[in-house]
Design a protein around this motif. Structure first.
Motif, PDB file in Angstrom:
ATOM      1  N   VAL A 278       8.654  12.814  -4.414  1.00  0.00           N
ATOM      2  CA  VAL A 278       8.402  12.906  -2.973  1.00  0.00           C
ATOM      3  C   VAL A 278       7.025  13.480  -2.672  1.00  0.00           C
ATOM      4  O   VAL A 278       6.429  13.209  -1.632  1.00  0.00           O
ATOM      5  N   SER A 279       6.494  14.262  -3.594  1.00  0.00           N
ATOM      6  CA  SER A 279       5.171  14.858  -3.381  1.00  0.00           C
ATOM      7  C   SER A 279       4.073  13.803  -3.383  1.00  0.00           C
ATOM      8  O   SER A 279       2.994  14.020  -2.845  1.00  0.00           O
ATOM      9  N   ASP A 280       4.358  12.658  -4.028  1.00  0.00           N
ATOM     10  CA  ASP A 280       3.371  11.578  -4.094  1.00  0.00           C
ATOM     11  C   ASP A 280       3.532  10.570  -2.968  1.00  0.00           C
ATOM     12  O   ASP A 280       2.856   9.539  -2.956  1.00  0.00           O
ATOM     13  N   LEU A 281       4.462  10.857  -2.050  1.00  0.00           N
ATOM     14  CA  LEU A 281       4.751   9.918  -0.972  1.00  0.00           C
ATOM     15  C   LEU A 281       3.551   9.762  -0.062  1.00  0.00           C
ATOM     16  O   LEU A 281       3.003  10.746   0.442  1.00  0.00           O
ATOM     17  N   PRO A 282       3.108   8.529   0.179  1.00  0.00           N
ATOM     18  CA  PRO A 282       1.956   8.324   1.068  1.00  0.00           C
ATOM     19  C   PRO A 282       2.368   8.507   2.526  1.00  0.00           C
ATOM     20  O   PRO A 282       3.555   8.558   2.845  1.00  0.00           O
ATOM     21  N   ASP A 283       1.350   8.592   3.395  1.00  0.00           N
ATOM     22  CA  ASP A 283       1.642   8.666   4.827  1.00  0.00           C
ATOM     23  C   ASP A 283       2.288   7.362   5.285  1.00  0.00           C
ATOM     24  O   ASP A 283       1.898   6.274   4.860  1.00  0.00           O
ATOM     25  N   ILE A 284       3.288   7.498   6.148  1.00  0.00           N
ATOM     26  CA  ILE A 284       3.984   6.333   6.676  1.00  0.00           C
ATOM     27  C   ILE A 284       3.306   5.920   7.969  1.00  0.00           C
ATOM     28  O   ILE A 284       3.313   6.676   8.953  1.00  0.00           O
ATOM     29  N   PRO A 285       2.673   4.765   8.034  1.00  0.00           N
ATOM     30  CA  PRO A 285       1.939   4.361   9.223  1.00  0.00           C
ATOM     31  C   PRO A 285       2.877   4.039  10.383  1.00  0.00           C
ATOM     32  O   PRO A 285       4.035   3.672  10.167  1.00  0.00           O
ATOM     33  N   PRO A 286       2.369   4.152  11.604  1.00  0.00           N
ATOM     34  CA  PRO A 286       3.191   3.819  12.788  1.00  0.00           C
ATOM     35  C   PRO A 286       3.664   2.361  12.793  1.00  0.00           C
ATOM     36  O   PRO A 286       4.630   2.028  13.468  1.00  0.00           O
ATOM     37  N   SER A 287       2.979   1.536  12.036  1.00  0.00           N
ATOM     38  CA  SER A 287       3.357   0.111  12.030  1.00  0.00           C
ATOM     39  C   SER A 287       4.771  -0.118  11.501  1.00  0.00           C
ATOM     40  O   SER A 287       5.382  -1.147  11.787  1.00  0.00           O
ATOM     41  N   VAL A 288       5.298   0.848  10.724  1.00  0.00           N
ATOM     42  CA  VAL A 288       6.648   0.692  10.178  1.00  0.00           C
ATOM     43  C   VAL A 288       7.672   0.623  11.303  1.00  0.00           C
ATOM     44  O   VAL A 288       8.560  -0.236  11.320  1.00  0.00           O
ATOM     45  N   GLU A 289       7.533   1.551  12.247  1.00  0.00           N
ATOM     46  CA  GLU A 289       8.462   1.555  13.379  1.00  0.00           C
ATOM     47  C   GLU A 289       8.333   0.275  14.187  1.00  0.00           C
ATOM     48  O   GLU A 289       9.316  -0.338  14.581  1.00  0.00           O
TER      49      GLU A 289
ATOM     50  N   LEU B 182       2.678 -10.422  13.807  1.00  0.00           N
ATOM     51  CA  LEU B 182       3.734 -10.236  12.820  1.00  0.00           C
ATOM     52  C   LEU B 182       3.193 -10.487  11.410  1.00  0.00           C
ATOM     53  O   LEU B 182       3.481  -9.734  10.485  1.00  0.00           O
ATOM     54  N   ASN B 183       2.388 -11.521  11.271  1.00  0.00           N
ATOM     55  CA  ASN B 183       1.813 -11.813   9.961  1.00  0.00           C
ATOM     56  C   ASN B 183       0.894 -10.692   9.485  1.00  0.00           C
ATOM     57  O   ASN B 183       0.909 -10.287   8.328  1.00  0.00           O
ATOM     58  N   ALA B 184       0.080 -10.216  10.440  1.00  0.00           N
ATOM     59  CA  ALA B 184      -0.876  -9.172  10.083  1.00  0.00           C
ATOM     60  C   ALA B 184      -0.173  -7.875   9.703  1.00  0.00           C
ATOM     61  O   ALA B 184      -0.506  -7.227   8.708  1.00  0.00           O
ATOM     62  N   ILE B 185       0.793  -7.490  10.524  1.00  0.00           N
ATOM     63  CA  ILE B 185       1.502  -6.239  10.238  1.00  0.00           C
ATOM     64  C   ILE B 185       2.350  -6.374   8.976  1.00  0.00           C
ATOM     65  O   ILE B 185       2.591  -5.388   8.272  1.00  0.00           O
ATOM     66  N   SER B 186       2.746  -7.614   8.679  1.00  0.00           N
ATOM     67  CA  SER B 186       3.497  -7.851   7.448  1.00  0.00           C
ATOM     68  C   SER B 186       2.651  -7.549   6.229  1.00  0.00           C
ATOM     69  O   SER B 186       3.137  -7.025   5.217  1.00  0.00           O
ATOM     70  N   GLU B 187       1.358  -7.860   6.316  1.00  0.00           N
ATOM     71  CA  GLU B 187       0.464  -7.555   5.202  1.00  0.00           C
ATOM     72  C   GLU B 187       0.383  -6.046   4.987  1.00  0.00           C
ATOM     73  O   GLU B 187       0.352  -5.567   3.854  1.00  0.00           O
ATOM     74  N   GLU B 188       0.344  -5.313   6.103  1.00  0.00           N
ATOM     75  CA  GLU B 188       0.290  -3.856   6.004  1.00  0.00           C
ATOM     76  C   GLU B 188       1.586  -3.312   5.391  1.00  0.00           C
ATOM     77  O   GLU B 188       1.558  -2.398   4.569  1.00  0.00           O
ATOM     78  N   ILE B 189       2.727  -3.897   5.781  1.00  0.00           N
ATOM     79  CA  ILE B 189       4.023  -3.473   5.235  1.00  0.00           C
ATOM     80  C   ILE B 189       4.098  -3.799   3.743  1.00  0.00           C
ATOM     81  O   ILE B 189       4.606  -3.020   2.936  1.00  0.00           O
ATOM     82  N   ASP B 190       3.547  -4.973   3.372  1.00  0.00           N
ATOM     83  CA  ASP B 190       3.534  -5.343   1.951  1.00  0.00           C
ATOM     84  C   ASP B 190       2.749  -4.319   1.130  1.00  0.00           C
ATOM     85  O   ASP B 190       3.143  -3.965   0.010  1.00  0.00           O
TER      86      ASP B 190
END
Length: 657
Positions: A80-91, A60-68
């Motif tokens: 919206v054109s500048d939107l980065p890829d949404i990683p699977p970790s979000v789900e 949870l801590n590690a994935i929190s860093e990715e979410i941050d």
């Protein structure tokens, strides 16, 4: 033969990371490196299959860093054109948040919010991240990258906020008893008794307030300000009402007030006054302190709104009752309760001015002022009705024995109690009284008869002072008319003396009345009393003294014994009649009674002693002497000392007032 992608030796992971030796083995080929990356990512997201709690926390801590990191990127995206890829970790993160909430929400869970600070912090941080993520992604909800995940994230946020809302309610509904009132919640004039009474009002501990502050911050930042404020308002409003109910407060409709017997209504007014003062001195400052502690640091405007809404609804309840009292039937005995309510509302205004926001205070002040105006008008009308009561008090029979008239006692005691509210009455008369109706108030007084420093000229112009003088002048006129009901002029003087002395004593006993009527009025009344006294002496004792006059008793230097006998006989008869009659008369004031007896003795005893010494020798001792010389000077003195006792039981009851 295909090359085995897995290394021959076992690879161990410490906290999800390979050792240096393991890295070397893995890096022998690119496929092995890919396996390492995939394995590391899998460990980050694997929170269900792996039951090791320590590894779950690390995940949870590690994935929190990715979410941050993602949140930081999204914060700077505008198109919206500048939107980065949404990683699977979000789900996976949204699922992990719901899993953390489940630890508290589960039916068999023993974990309670507030019990484990570390766990609570982890949960709050996680909910904060998912809330921020939801807010940022919602701006791009039309994007194919965002739309599939946004629903899941929104569900996580909704569950988080519902949980927080419930926890906020639980904290407020289950306060921890606090033994000491915070200094900031104390009024300067807070009395010990009020402080002890205030301890019955549940207060929330500092720890719980800190948790409330965190929950409120999270809900507001997550877009759930309405829900947060709603639960706060409902729970604190209920607590406020319950505290007032414990003090005896109940809501009474206008119709109920109108139909209620005065004796019952008096009790409700007393309770109302106690509750309003309790709210002003205890509940308001404490509730303000709580509201500021929870909201004010980051959300001062919300704090003002929350407190204002709570206080506004309470004040309206108070004003509904006060207004109902203002429009009830007006009678003399209700004046003091009306003034009590008026003064209590004044105290409430002061408390609101100290605790409420400027906008709220102004609004409530306007409402309170409107009701106070009605109460003030009612008070003036009730007080002025006393004039009509005095004018209409026409008696067909005199008060027995020349005693103080009930109207005098009632009026003066009424004025004395009214002057306990002198400042308030001066205020309401200044606001609601027409000065023209008092233009004749001072006519009986001499305008030239002023104190040397003319203090009275300034005081007497005040509308309440004018009203007081009007009433006293009406009472004087009424008593003068009632005195004419006595056929005996001496008894008439005793009646006027009794009532005049009673009025003067009441003026002197009340500093407020004395200040309003002034020294000149007191001197005038004292002079009138001396006049009544002289009139009594003249009507009663001048004829008796004529019997002791030496003129006409001697002819050619020789005492005329028949005339002397007639003088003694007349004296005895008059003195007996006076004793018989005036012993039944009442002089209730002990000092006045003593003054009358002393003044009578001072005139009669020397005259009788001189007369007896001069002419008593002309009677032979024995039957003749006893027949005509009925009294010795000592007998005269003791008889005078029994005058004005009246009915003893009546006399004692009169003196009590």
């Amino acid at each position: 033969m295909e090359k085995n992608l897995l290394p021959a030796k076992s690879i161990s992971f410490n906290d999800g990371c390979p050792s240096d030796a393991d890295k070397d083995t893995v890096l022998d080929n690119s496929s092995s490196f890919s396996f390492y990356v995939d394995r590391r990512h899998s460990l980050h997201g694997n929170y269900v299959e792996n039951g090791d709690a320590g590894e779950h926390h690390w995940n949870l801590n590690a994935i929190s860093e990715e979410i941050d990191g993602l949140i930081e990127k999204l914060s700077s995206v505008e198109d919206v054109s500048d939107l980065p890829d949404i990683p699977p970790s979000v789900e996976k993160f949204s699922k992990m948040v719901q899993s953390e909430i489940g630890k508290y929400d589960a039916g068999d869970s023993t974990l309670k919010f507030g019990d484990d600070t570390e766990q609570d912090t982890r949960l709050l941080n996680a909910m904060s991240r998912v809330s921020k993520l939801s807010n940022l992604l919602s701006k791009f909800s039309s994007s194919e990258k965002v739309s599939p995940l946004l629903t899941m994230i929104t569900l996580a946020v909704q569950r988080a906020m519902t949980f927080m809302e419930e926890e906020l309610r639980i904290i407020m509904e289950n306060p921890t008893p606090v033994s000491k009132t915070p200094k900031s919640a104390d009024f300067k004039d807070h009395k010990q008794g009020e402080d002890e009474e205030g301890n019955n009002y549940p207060r929330i501990s500092e720890e719980k307030i800190a948790n409330m502050r965190k929950i409120v911050a999270l809900m507001i930042s997550g877009g759930y300000e309405t829900e947060c404020c709603q639960v706060y308002s409902i729970v604190r409003g209920n607590a406020f009402k319950e505290a007032m109910k414990q003090q005896g407060f109940e809501i009474i409709s206008v119709d109920e007030v109108q139909k209620m017997p005065w004796e019952t209504l008096e009790g409700h007014i007393g309770t109302w006054i106690r509750v309003v003062k309790y709210v002003a001195k205890v509940l308001l400052p404490r509730e303000k302190t709580l509201c500021d502690s929870v909201f004010s640091h980051d959300h001062p405007q919300i704090s003002k709104a929350m407190f204002s809404n709570l206080i506004r609804s309470t004040v309206i309840l108070f004003l509904n009752f006060a207004e109902a009292i203002a429009i009830t039937k007006r009678s003399a005995e209700r004046l003091f309760k009306v003034l009590d309510i008026y003064e209590t509302l004044t105290e409430l205004m002061s408390a609101l001015d100290e605790t409420c926001s400027h906008e709220c205070a102004n609004e409530l002040m306007s409402e309170i002022s409107s009701v106070r105006r009605q109460l003030g008008e009612a008070a003036v009308c009730i007080f002025c009705d006393l004039e009509n009561s005095i004018k209409n008090d026409v008696a067909g029979h005199p008060v027995p024995s020349g005693a103080v008239h009930p109207l005098t006692r009632y009026t003066m005691n009424y004025l004395r109690y009214a002057c306990d509210f002198k400042d308030t009455l001066e205020q309401v008369f200044s606001l609601h009284c027409n000065k023209e109706q008092h233009t004749d108030a001072l006519e009986p007084r001499s305008h030239d008869d002023k104190d040397e420093n003319s203090e009275e000229s300034g005081v007497i112009q005040a509308p309440f002072a004018l009203e007081l003088m009007t009433i006293m002048n009406l009472l004087d006129a009424n008593l003068e008319a009632k005195s004419k009901l006595y056929k005996d002029p001496s008894l008439r003087s005793i009646f006027l003396m009794n009532n005049g002395r009673y009025i003067l004593q009441k003026i002197k006993e009340s500093a407020e009345i004395h200040e309003l009527v002034g020294n000149t009025s007191c001197r005038k009344r004292s002079s009138e009393l001396r006049g009544y006294h002289k009139s009594y002496q003249r009507e009663t004792w001048s004829r008796v003294l004529q019997c002791l006059n030496q003129e006409g008793l001697q002819v050619n230097g020789k005492v005329q014994k028949p005339v002397l006998k007639e003088r003694f006989k007349s004296f005895n008869q008059m003195f007996d009649e006076i004793h018989k009659t005036q012993s039944c008369w009442v002089v209730s004031d002990e000092q006045l009674q003593s003054e009358l007896r002393v003044s009578i003795s001072a005139v009669m005893i020397p005259a009788y002693r001189s007369f007896l010494a001069r002419f008593g020798q002309y009677f032979t001792s024995g039957r003749q002497s006893e027949k005509f010389i009925k009294y010795q000077p000592e007998d005269i003195e003791s008889t005078i000392e029994r005058l004005f006792d009246g009915n003893q039981s009546m006399s004692m009851s009169r003196r009590k007032s």
